[in-house]
Design a protein around this motif. Sequence first.
Motif, short mmCIF file in Angstrom:
data_model
loop_
_atom_site.label_atom_id
_atom_site.label_comp_id
_atom_site.label_asym_id
_atom_site.label_seq_id
_atom_site.Cartn_x
_atom_site.Cartn_y
_atom_site.Cartn_z
N GLU A 196 0.83 -1.20 0.00
CA GLU A 196 0.00 0.00 0.00
C GLU A 196 0.87 1.25 0.00
OE1 GLU A 196 -3.45 2.03 2.82
OE2 GLU A 196 -3.17 -0.15 2.83
N LEU A 197 1.94 1.22 0.77
CA LEU A 197 2.84 2.37 0.81
C LEU A 197 3.51 2.59 -0.54
CD1 LEU A 197 4.24 4.57 2.49
CD2 LEU A 197 6.00 2.88 3.07
N LEU A 198 3.97 1.53 -1.17
CA LEU A 198 4.58 1.64 -2.49
C LEU A 198 3.60 2.22 -3.51
CD1 LEU A 198 6.58 -1.71 -2.68
CD2 LEU A 198 7.54 0.59 -2.67
N ALA A 199 2.35 1.75 -3.46
CA ALA A 199 1.34 2.25 -4.39
C ALA A 199 1.11 3.74 -4.17
CB ALA A 199 0.04 1.48 -4.21
N ALA A 200 1.10 4.18 -2.89
CA ALA A 200 0.90 5.59 -2.59
C ALA A 200 2.07 6.44 -3.08
CB ALA A 200 0.71 5.77 -1.09
N MET A 201 3.28 5.95 -2.92
CA MET A 201 4.44 6.69 -3.40
C MET A 201 4.40 6.85 -4.91
SD MET A 201 7.47 5.03 -1.03
CE MET A 201 7.62 5.44 0.71
N LYS A 202 4.05 5.79 -5.62
CA LYS A 202 3.95 5.86 -7.08
C LYS A 202 2.84 6.80 -7.50
CE LYS A 202 5.74 1.16 -7.64
NZ LYS A 202 5.42 -0.25 -8.00
N ALA A 203 1.72 6.78 -6.77
CA ALA A 203 0.60 7.67 -7.09
C ALA A 203 1.01 9.12 -6.89
CB ALA A 203 -0.61 7.32 -6.22
N TRP A 204 1.74 9.40 -5.82
CA TRP A 204 2.17 10.77 -5.53
C TRP A 204 3.06 11.31 -6.64
CZ3 TRP A 204 6.99 13.07 -4.26
CH2 TRP A 204 6.89 14.35 -3.70
#
Length: 211
Positions: A196-204
């Motif tokens: 989830e954290l990785l997905a958020a970083m990529k989204a940002w």
Amino acid sequence: MPGGIEGFDRNVFINCPFDKGYEPILQAILFCLIYLGFSPRIATEANDSSTVRIDKIRTLIESSLYSIHDLSRCQAGKKGEHYRLNMPFELGFDYGCKQFFTDQRCDKKFLILEEKAYRYQAALSDIAGCDIKQHAADYQKAVRAVRNWLVSEADIVADGAAKILGAYADFQEWYYERQLAAGFSEDDIKDYPTSELLAAMKAWVALGKPI
């Protein structure tokens, strides 16, 4: 690209501790890699209990041109505690991959980290003479080490470490506010899975790095 492995030349395998004390360093390293356009590959990126862990690690190692190995937990922290051997084992696994393949995997690049200078020699003297980078349990020093290593080994042009760390602070604020708005409690946010954290970083990053 060996065997048609997708993203091989941008994949970075991460071999590190997964305890709470190491989380700030791991999360900062993940952000640094994504910020610089690389793809972190880590055993906790997926939670499929049916996959044997060593098989998952082998696949991640074989699919990554770059690897970061942090040996900070190779020494017992207190009396009666055992050394953690997973990190040096995975480093050896990765070294074997580099030595025994004859395709692009023989060009694999390693960054070896430690919390304290020279401490690894007591548990892993075979790598004496290697360029081990010390981070002193400081996530900012870890980010600088990763950034500088990639500039050298991946031949990239990159923002300075101070700018990356500033962007990381912006991301943390953005992510915290987004999660609160989505109904997460503070405890929920602290306990998010790596995927989830990785997905958020990529989204940002995809959103243009909003402040």
